[in-house]
Motif scaffolding. Structure first.
Motif, mmCIF file in Angstrom:
data_model
loop_
_atom_site.group_PDB
_atom_site.id
_atom_site.type_symbol
_atom_site.label_atom_id
_atom_site.label_comp_id
_atom_site.label_asym_id
_atom_site.label_seq_id
_atom_site.Cartn_x
_atom_site.Cartn_y
_atom_site.Cartn_z
ATOM 1 N N GLU A 142 -2.911 -5.392 -6.613
ATOM 2 C CA GLU A 142 -3.994 -6.080 -6.505
ATOM 3 C C GLU A 142 -4.113 -7.412 -6.780
ATOM 4 O O GLU A 142 -4.245 -8.425 -6.341
ATOM 5 N N THR B 10 -5.550 1.065 1.421
ATOM 6 C CA THR B 10 -6.188 0.079 0.412
ATOM 7 C C THR B 10 -4.814 -0.444 -0.376
ATOM 8 O O THR B 10 -3.796 -0.124 -0.342
ATOM 9 N N GLU C 216 -2.051 4.639 3.483
ATOM 10 C CA GLU C 216 -3.508 4.579 2.974
ATOM 11 C C GLU C 216 -3.583 3.324 3.341
ATOM 12 O O GLU C 216 -3.010 2.462 3.550
ATOM 13 N N ALA D 160 0.629 -1.261 0.182
ATOM 14 C CA ALA D 160 0.133 0.024 0.083
ATOM 15 C C ALA D 160 0.812 1.156 0.001
ATOM 16 O O ALA D 160 1.991 1.220 0.458
ATOM 17 N N THR E 151 -12.171 -4.606 4.966
ATOM 18 C CA THR E 151 -12.072 -4.477 3.716
ATOM 19 C C THR E 151 -11.014 -5.502 2.824
ATOM 20 O O THR E 151 -11.361 -5.825 1.733
ATOM 21 N N LYS F 155 -3.090 -0.203 -6.436
ATOM 22 C CA LYS F 155 -3.763 -0.635 -7.688
ATOM 23 C C LYS F 155 -3.152 -1.788 -8.499
ATOM 24 O O LYS F 155 -3.409 -2.991 -8.914
#
Length: 214
Positions: A76, A70, A68, A64, A115, A73
């Motif tokens: 992933e 999440t 942050e 990450a 999440t 990208k």
């Protein structure tokens, strides 16, 4: 204002005495280069693949963007494959931000668990690398099937926290050399790269993972 990581500072002195603690067993540039399953990246002294049953995963600048919550990208796909290879308790996030005393009411840790579907270790008293007894104790009590340190691999971008923690625990250390943000962009990152290069030039290598706690 960031808190001083006393654990890393104290264990830096231990690493100066034994530089092998700073050396990773396996180095990749970025998280998306991770070998899955991780056992394929290592060899035991007798040339066999180790029995890696659980993976300890750093967050900031590993999978990450720092601070942050999440998955970056571009990582992933790798993250999804890693979670599939090490389901449930076999994958554990150990961060020096989320899950520590800086994480008020452990809100970040709880958000990541909701999440990502992965447990985040709460280690409120000691940060990495000194929290390794908490890490190993958590894995032993979980459903990961871990009974020995050499059944664990630690993945992270910091030599003086993630790699040292892995070696102090007697586990396998994976160093994410650059991370989401290139290490050349900060003083600590450049310093760790310089240290790593000097150690390898002088023949230092990571200690052999142990079948029992050191």
């Amino acid at each position: 204002m960031p808190y001083l990581n006393i654990s890393a500072t104290l264990n830096l002195l231990r690493s100066i005495k034994n530089p092998s603690l700073i050396c990773p067993h396996y180095t990749i540039s970025t998280f998306d280069q991770l070998s899955i399953p991780l056992s394929s990246a290592f060899r035991t002294p007798d040339g066999q693949e180790p029995d890696i049953r659980a993976v300890v995963l750093d967050k900031d600048n590993c999978f990450a963007v720092p601070h942050e919550l999440t998955v970056y990208k571009e990582y992933e796909s790798t993250f999804t494959r890693l979670r599939a290879a090490y389901p449930g308790d076999r994958l554990l996030i150990v961060s020096n931000s989320s899950g520590t005393w800086e994480d008020r009411d452990y809100r970040e840790a709880a958000h990541l668990e909701r999440t990502l579907g992965i447990k985040v270790l709460r280690h409120h008293s000691t940060k990495k690398p000194g929290c390794w007894p908490e890490v190993f104790e958590h894995l032993k009590k979980s459903d990961a099937g871990v009974t020995r340190p050499d059944q664990v691999a630690v993945v992270g971008d910091r030599l003086f926290t993630d790699v040292v923690m892995a070696n102090m625990m007697g586990s396998w250390a994976v160093w994410v050399k650059e991370g989401v943000r290139p290490a050349s962009g900060n003083l600590m990152g450049r310093g760790e790269h310089w240290v790593a290069q000097r150690l390898f030039e002088r023949g230092w290598r990571a200690p052999t993972p142990s079948s029992r706690l050191l």
